[in-house]
Scaffold this active site. Structure first.
Site, short mmCIF file in Angstrom:
data_model
loop_
_atom_site.label_atom_id
_atom_site.label_comp_id
_atom_site.label_asym_id
_atom_site.label_seq_id
_atom_site.Cartn_x
_atom_site.Cartn_y
_atom_site.Cartn_z
N ASP A 12 -0.01 -9.99 -1.64
CA ASP A 12 0.20 -10.00 -3.09
C ASP A 12 0.49 -8.61 -3.64
OD1 ASP A 12 -2.26 -8.79 -2.85
OD2 ASP A 12 -3.36 -10.25 -4.08
N GLU B 46 -6.32 -5.14 -7.03
CA GLU B 46 -5.76 -6.47 -7.03
C GLU B 46 -4.71 -6.62 -8.14
OE1 GLU B 46 -6.57 -8.08 -4.53
OE2 GLU B 46 -8.71 -8.35 -4.21
N ASP C 58 -11.46 2.41 0.64
CA ASP C 58 -12.36 1.43 0.06
C ASP C 58 -13.52 1.09 0.99
OD1 ASP C 58 -10.76 0.07 1.93
OD2 ASP C 58 -9.54 -0.85 0.38
N HIS D 197 -1.22 -5.83 -3.30
CA HIS D 197 -2.33 -4.95 -3.69
C HIS D 197 -2.47 -3.82 -2.69
CE1 HIS D 197 -4.90 -7.46 -0.89
NE2 HIS D 197 -5.39 -6.26 -0.62
#
Length: 276
Positions: A141, A148, A72, A143
């Site tokens: 979380d 996400e 990313d 991800h």
């Protein structure tokens, strides 16, 4: 799925680095046969990168015939900004090894046409013959990359709006000033990573423990994107003790009982030196 449990972060980082080293060397890369390696950023892989640099400097490992694809990059952050993932990769890894800069692929968050940039990245992966080993990390979380919670589990490289939890977590890299934190990023999709022949996810720290529990002991759920790798034929989760705190005791005991098998993947550590 393999779960490799080491005592602490340093040992987990070393195990992961040894695994990458052995996979590259066993592949026997050459001028007409490049090893394709997917790479993450963030704090978790730093220890792994440090060990890989050591293996390179000692003459045991070369990246001359390795192509890398990063997960990313922020949108709108200049490439030379100290917090861009381009800067991260060059400062923490690439400038310390012998990789050809033309073979180190990082998404351009300042491209005039962001969708075209994403499509071109997918095409570069195809041209390389796919990714042999995709290394990743996760957020608390669950991800992976910037996929996400709620992301499609068959998604491809694309533009994503970052969740507030991610923006808050990244604020520490921008002097705690939320106004400086990018709110959008280009990211490989879950499907992009799933297409790799092998996936290794690094998970360390108690703050990642619930995400590891969701990935290992509950079903596949797009709210916990790392859980998608339950359905990959060759997934390895490499973690430290702290990351296992939410797992059932019998789960931890089962996988610790397999460590003598898992350690054969990294011991002996192969070398590219003559005669090894």
């Amino acid at each position: 799925m393999r779960l490799v449990i080491l005592d602490n972060y340093d040992l987990a980082s070393e195990w992961a680095a040894k695994y990458i080293c052995n996979r590259i060397i066993k592949f026997k890369p050459g001028q007409d046969r490049y090893f394709s390696l997917g790479l993450p950023t963030g704090s978790t892989p730093l220890g792994c990168y440090k060990k890989l640099i050591e293996y390179h400097k000692s003459g045991n490992l070369s990246f001359k015939y390795v192509k890398t694809f990063n997960m990313d990059e922020y949108v709108g952050l200049p490439r030379n900004h100290p917090e861009s993932y381009h800067s991260y990769m060059w400062n923490n890894f690439f400038k310390h090894i012998d990789i050809d800069p033309n073979n180190a692929h990082i998404l351009d968050g300042n491209a005039a046409d962001l969708q075209a940039e994403c499509d071109a990245f997918e095409e570069k992966i195809k041209e390389a013959g796919g990714i042999d080993l995709f290394v990743g990390g996760i957020g608390p979380d669950g991800h992976i990359a910037f996929n996400e919670p709620g992301s499609s589990l068959v998604s491809r490289t694309r533009l994503k709006t970052l969740a507030m939890d991610t923006i808050l977590a990244n604020a520490k890299y921008f002097d705690g000033d939320l106004s400086k934190v990018p709110t959008m990023a280009l990211t490989v999709g879950v499907g992009t990573v799933m297409d790799a022949r092998e996936v290794m996810i690094l998970i360390t720290g108690a703050h990642k423990a619930f995400a590891l529990y969701k990935a290992m002991e509950e079903g596949v759920n797009h709210m916990w994107t790392v859980s998608a790798f339950q359905q990959h034929p060759r997934t390895i989760f490499v973690c430290d003790e702290d990351a296992t705190l939410e797992l059932r005791v019998k789960t931890v005991k089962y996988f610790k009982g397999l460590m003598h098998v898992h350690n054969k993947l990294v011991d002996p550590l192969y070398s590219m030196k003559e005669g090894n």
